[in-house]
Design an enzyme around this catalytic site. Structure first.
Site, mmCIF file in Angstrom:
data_model
loop_
_atom_site.group_PDB
_atom_site.id
_atom_site.type_symbol
_atom_site.label_atom_id
_atom_site.label_comp_id
_atom_site.label_asym_id
_atom_site.label_seq_id
_atom_site.Cartn_x
_atom_site.Cartn_y
_atom_site.Cartn_z
ATOM 1 C CB CYS A 1 8.703 -95.816 75.173
ATOM 2 S SG CYS A 1 7.881 -94.868 73.882
ATOM 3 C CB CYS B 1 5.352 -96.988 74.207
ATOM 4 S SG CYS B 1 6.768 -96.854 73.099
#
Length: 323
Positions: free
Chosen positions: A89, A92
């Site tokens: 991600c 993230c």
């Protein structure tokens, strides 16, 4: 989607939905399943005889087996922020370092519990996380607020400050940590502060200019890029004709109405409708008109987490419409 103006409303809606649907005790049986598992530490932080101490430091990894003790029971004493993340991600990787640094600065007023959703899918399912990163605040054993996407650091600080203010009287660990630490002045990036103040005052041009100055100096600043996209969208959405959808449905060839209608649908949390509308418009148009619609749609994609399944599906449909 992380709208600077709408983040509080979106966060409240998400946390309200979770408070109705999420029972954190759902993992209790699983957490207690391993034989001879040590008992959880009491709320004063002292481990029981024969038990294990709470996770060291302000940032720690959590698994399905440790969730009950390290998050639910710990949250009876102090605020626990759960960071749902994954190695693949991109957002993230922007958000997690910010959360980790803020947790270290907090001095124990709150702690950060990191959950790798690939390794611990049941925790993500428990929260009904539709995309990552998703960040959930746990207090007194229940979720109290949440947000998704990589918010700018100043917004995260405000969010955390509001949570600590709301929970200070309920969670003794907050006040104890603050008293031990003494008064601390939180540093703020004045460039973001300038932009946010302009945004709050409704001066979208000034907010846009402030974020653009940040990007002139730091072209790779993803938080500024995201915030700039949100400012541009909000300015358009607030100026949009409220009858745009009626006009767009009545005249599919009216490009201005189609673009404005899509903005309204995004603002009303119906991105699928907005994406369908503009992809259909791409299919009906050619040349400069098609390029204009495509650019508008891509700008709407930028409002969302790149990992959002709705965006991925719409990107594939756009590619099909173009080629």
């Amino acid at each position: 989607m992380t709208n600077p103006r709408g983040s509080a409303a979106n966060s409240a809606a998400l946390s309200a939905a979770m408070s109705r649907a999420v029972d954190l005790s759902a993992l209790k049986a699983r957490a207690e399943a391993p034989p001879n598992r040590p008992a959880a530490p009491p709320v004063d932080g002292e481990p029981p005889a024969g038990g294990s101490a709470p996770p060291p430091g302000a940032v720690f990894e959590v698994t399905e087996e440790t969730f009950q003790a390290d998050v639910v029971e710990r949250s009876l004493n102090q605020l626990v922020i759960v960071d749902l993340w994954a190695e693949w991600c991109g957002p993230c990787k922007q958000l997690s370092p910010v959360l980790e640094r803020l947790a270290e600065e907090a001095g124990g007023a709150w702690v950060l519990a990191k959950v790798d959703v690939d390794a611990n899918p049941r925790i993500a399912q428990l929260f009904g996380a539709q995309s990552i990163p998703t960040v959930v605040a746990i207090g007194a054993g229940q979720p109290v607020d949440a947000f998704s996407g990589a918010l700018p650091e100043p917004e995260i600080r405000k969010w955390l400050g509001a949570l600590l203010d709301a929970l200070r009287d309920r969670l003794p660990g907050i006040q104890a940590a603050e008293e031990a630490r003494g008064p601390v002045e939180e540093p703020e990036d004045p460039r973001f502060t300038e932009a946010e103040e302009a945004f709050e005052q409704g001066d979208f041009a000034a907010a846009q200019a402030a974020y653009e100055r940040i990007l002139d100096a730091e072209p790779a600043n993803e938080l500024a890029k995201s915030a700039l996209a949100q400012v541009k969208f909000t300015a358009r959405a607030e100026a949009a004709d409220p009858d745009a959808r009626t006009k767009a449905d009545a005249d599919p060839a009216d490009l201005d109405a189609q673009l404005a209608a899509a903005d309204l649908e995004i603002a009303e949390q119906d991105p699928e409708a907005a994406f369908r509308r503009l992809i259909g418009t791409v299919r009906r148009t050619t040349g400069e008109d098609r390029n204009r619609v495509r650019e508008h749609l891509v700008a709407l994609f930028d409002l969302f987490d790149p990992a959002d399944e709705r965006v991925g599906k719409a990107r594939r449909e756009l590619a099909s419409a173009l080629f």
